[in-house]
Design an enzyme around this catalytic site. Structure first.
Site, PDB file in Angstrom:
ATOM      1  N   GLY A 153       0.954  -7.873  -1.555  1.00  0.00           N
ATOM      2  CA  GLY A 153       0.308  -6.554  -1.671  1.00  0.00           C
ATOM      3  C   GLY A 153       1.348  -5.570  -2.197  1.00  0.00           C
ATOM      4  N   ARG A 154       1.101  -4.298  -1.862  1.00  0.00           N
ATOM      5  CA  ARG A 154       1.994  -3.260  -2.379  1.00  0.00           C
ATOM      6  C   ARG A 154       3.423  -3.456  -1.885  1.00  0.00           C
ATOM      7  NH1 ARG A 154      -3.148   0.273  -1.407  1.00  0.00           N
ATOM      8  NH2 ARG A 154      -3.115  -1.010   0.457  1.00  0.00           N
ATOM      9  N   ILE A 155       3.579  -3.822  -0.604  1.00  0.00           N
ATOM     10  CA  ILE A 155       4.937  -3.992  -0.067  1.00  0.00           C
ATOM     11  C   ILE A 155       5.573  -5.240  -0.676  1.00  0.00           C
ATOM     12  CG2 ILE A 155       6.268  -4.425   2.032  1.00  0.00           C
ATOM     13  CD1 ILE A 155       4.191  -2.698   3.546  1.00  0.00           C
ATOM     14  N   GLU A 177       6.178  -6.634  21.176  1.00  0.00           N
ATOM     15  CA  GLU A 177       7.217  -5.589  21.154  1.00  0.00           C
ATOM     16  C   GLU A 177       6.996  -4.615  22.304  1.00  0.00           C
ATOM     17  OE1 GLU A 177       7.130  -3.729  17.302  1.00  0.00           O
ATOM     18  OE2 GLU A 177       7.444  -5.626  16.271  1.00  0.00           O
ATOM     19  N   HIS A 236      11.756  -2.900  14.363  1.00  0.00           N
ATOM     20  CA  HIS A 236      10.525  -2.456  13.686  1.00  0.00           C
ATOM     21  C   HIS A 236      10.743  -1.101  13.001  1.00  0.00           C
ATOM     22  CE1 HIS A 236       5.875  -2.948  13.811  1.00  0.00           C
ATOM     23  NE2 HIS A 236       6.262  -2.377  12.681  1.00  0.00           N
ATOM     24  N   ILE A 237      11.680  -1.109  12.030  1.00  0.00           N
ATOM     25  CA  ILE A 237      12.043   0.157  11.367  1.00  0.00           C
ATOM     26  C   ILE A 237      11.673   0.163   9.882  1.00  0.00           C
ATOM     27  CG2 ILE A 237      13.878   0.863  12.953  1.00  0.00           C
ATOM     28  CD1 ILE A 237      15.906  -0.382  10.934  1.00  0.00           C
ATOM     29  N   GLY A 238      10.718  -0.693   9.506  1.00  0.00           N
ATOM     30  CA  GLY A 238      10.351  -0.789   8.088  1.00  0.00           C
ATOM     31  C   GLY A 238      10.110   0.556   7.416  1.00  0.00           C
ATOM     32  N   ILE A 264       8.837  -9.073   7.994  1.00  0.00           N
ATOM     33  CA  ILE A 264       8.663  -7.612   8.129  1.00  0.00           C
ATOM     34  C   ILE A 264       7.208  -7.271   8.429  1.00  0.00           C
ATOM     35  CG2 ILE A 264      10.559  -6.941   6.596  1.00  0.00           C
ATOM     36  CD1 ILE A 264       8.103  -6.288   4.603  1.00  0.00           C
ATOM     37  N   ARG A 287      -3.765 -14.153  -0.939  1.00  0.00           N
ATOM     38  CA  ARG A 287      -5.172 -14.607  -0.877  1.00  0.00           C
ATOM     39  C   ARG A 287      -5.732 -14.832  -2.270  1.00  0.00           C
ATOM     40  NH1 ARG A 287      -7.446 -10.206   3.068  1.00  0.00           N
ATOM     41  NH2 ARG A 287      -5.991  -9.140   1.737  1.00  0.00           N
ATOM     42  N   ARG A 291       4.237  -8.776  11.064  1.00  0.00           N
ATOM     43  CA  ARG A 291       3.969  -8.665  12.496  1.00  0.00           C
ATOM     44  C   ARG A 291       4.602  -9.892  13.137  1.00  0.00           C
ATOM     45  NH1 ARG A 291       3.262  -4.046  11.700  1.00  0.00           N
ATOM     46  NH2 ARG A 291       1.359  -2.837  11.957  1.00  0.00           N
TER      47      ARG A 291
HETATM   48  C1  DGY Z   1       3.073  -0.374   9.679  1.00  0.00           C
HETATM   49  O1  DGY Z   1       2.971   0.674   9.027  1.00  0.00           O
HETATM   50  O2  DGY Z   1       2.152  -1.160   9.853  1.00  0.00           O
HETATM   51  C2  DGY Z   1       4.420  -0.613  10.281  1.00  0.00           C
HETATM   52  O3  DGY Z   1       4.545  -1.901  10.739  1.00  0.00           O
HETATM   53  C3  DGY Z   1       4.661   0.376  11.399  1.00  0.00           C
HETATM   54  O4  DGY Z   1       3.761   0.194  12.368  1.00  0.00           O
END
Ligand code: DGY
Length: 323
Positions: free
Chosen positions: A160-162, A271, A289-291, A240, A182, A242
């Protein structure tokens, strides 16, 4: 959407000062002052009478929460792109609109993905600890040798975008991009990356697995012992997305045996608990969890939610509305 002039909004977590000020200007704002993580029962009790519920990925917005906040609740706005904590079917049933924060966090998340990848490949945790401990004896020809990136194959699960923002950066490091998604991307978005129709098919062909697929019940435990075994020996795993996409026991075992050379993890099942097996391993780089955790990004996420609510009130359909 019919809301009073000054709708009542419940803010489950503390947002950035700029976003909180903008929310307070527009809404009758009730804030969970101490920023504690609220359970479904606590949200149900404390957000009574709210029209707008602001949450993050740490708050479960279950069917029960929506029932408890009915009939006033009109919008759930989550400061996250992920929405696996929200029961979308229940929201649809009750006519509750759900907003999230895609796009604005892709660059920040891609930066953290690369941070994890580099640390896992170049032994960042061991290097930092060696210097801090005072045990470093100086440069040595065979000290802390890691895995170089040029010519290696990065397999992105979830393009996806990320995922695409990660690919763009990874190319600059000389990595060849493979992906499973997918559906196959159009050539412009694919940008020369090699598509694999299944995750299983991609795994033997890569050196680094980057998990960037959105969290969902269907993907729970998808990186299990069987799929880890399909990765070439000495591969690296980065997550990155879940935490529950990874079978922790299986990954810890593969890291102990060296089948997986290193891992970089920003997300964890349950978490803030972290499987204790990771803590004892030198070849894992862990982050909390600092993405999306940059000042600019968290402001932009907040503004996207505010803009989405304003669009809904004006009778428009914002791009960040989940259906
Ligand atoms: C998201 O934006 O889904 C990140 O994991 C922060 O929750």
């Amino acid at each position: 959407m019919n809301l009073p002039d000054r709708p009542r909004a419940f803010l489950c977590r503390r947002f950035t000062p700029a976003v909180e000020a903008a929310l307070a200007e527009r809404f009758e704002l009730v804030v969970n002052e101490d920023d504690s993580i609220l359970s479904a029962a606590q949200i149900s009790a404390r957000a009574q009478g709210c029209h707008l519920l602001f949450v993050t990925a740490t708050e479960p917005v279950t069917a029960d929460v929506m029932a408890a906040l009915s009939p006033t609740l009109a919008v759930v706005a989550t400061l996250s792109v992920g929405h696996d904590h929200i029961d979308l079917a229940a929201a649809r049933e009750r006519g509750v609109q759900v907003l999230h924060t895609p796009d604005v966090l892709s660059d920040a998340c891609a930066e953290i993905a690369l941070m994890l990848l580099l640390n896992a490949c170049r032994r960042g945790f061991e290097a930092d600890r060696l210097v801090r401990s005072g045990a470093w004896q100086g440069w040595a020809p065979t000290q802390l040798l890691g895995m170089g990136l040029v010519g290696r194959r990065l397999g992105i699960f979830g393009m996806g975008r990320i995922g695409r923002a990660i690919a763009e950066r990874a190319r600059a490091f000389g990595l060849a991009i493979h992906y499973h998604n997918r559906s196959r991307l159009v050539p412009d978005l694919e940008a020369g990356a090699t598509y694999h129709p299944t995750l299983e098919a991609m795994l033997p062909d890569i050196d680094i697995l980057m998990i960037a697929a959105p969290g969902s019940p269907a993907l729970k435990g998808v990186l299990d012992a069987e799929r880890l075994a399909r990765l070439p020996s000495g591969s690296v795993v980065v997550n990155i997305s879940r935490g529950d996409l990874v079978d922790d026991e299986a990954l810890i075992d593969a890291l102990r045996r060296g089948h997986i050379r290193g891992a970089g993890l920003d997300v964890f099942a349950n978490e803030p608990q972290v499987h204790p097996g990771y803590r004892g391993l030198d070849n894992v780089f862990l982050s909390p969890h600092i993405g999306s955790a940059t000042h600019e990004t968290r402001d932009a996420m907040g503004w996207l939610l505010i803009d989405g609510i304003e669009a809904l009130r004006a009778g428009r359909t914002p791009d960040n509305l989940l259906r």
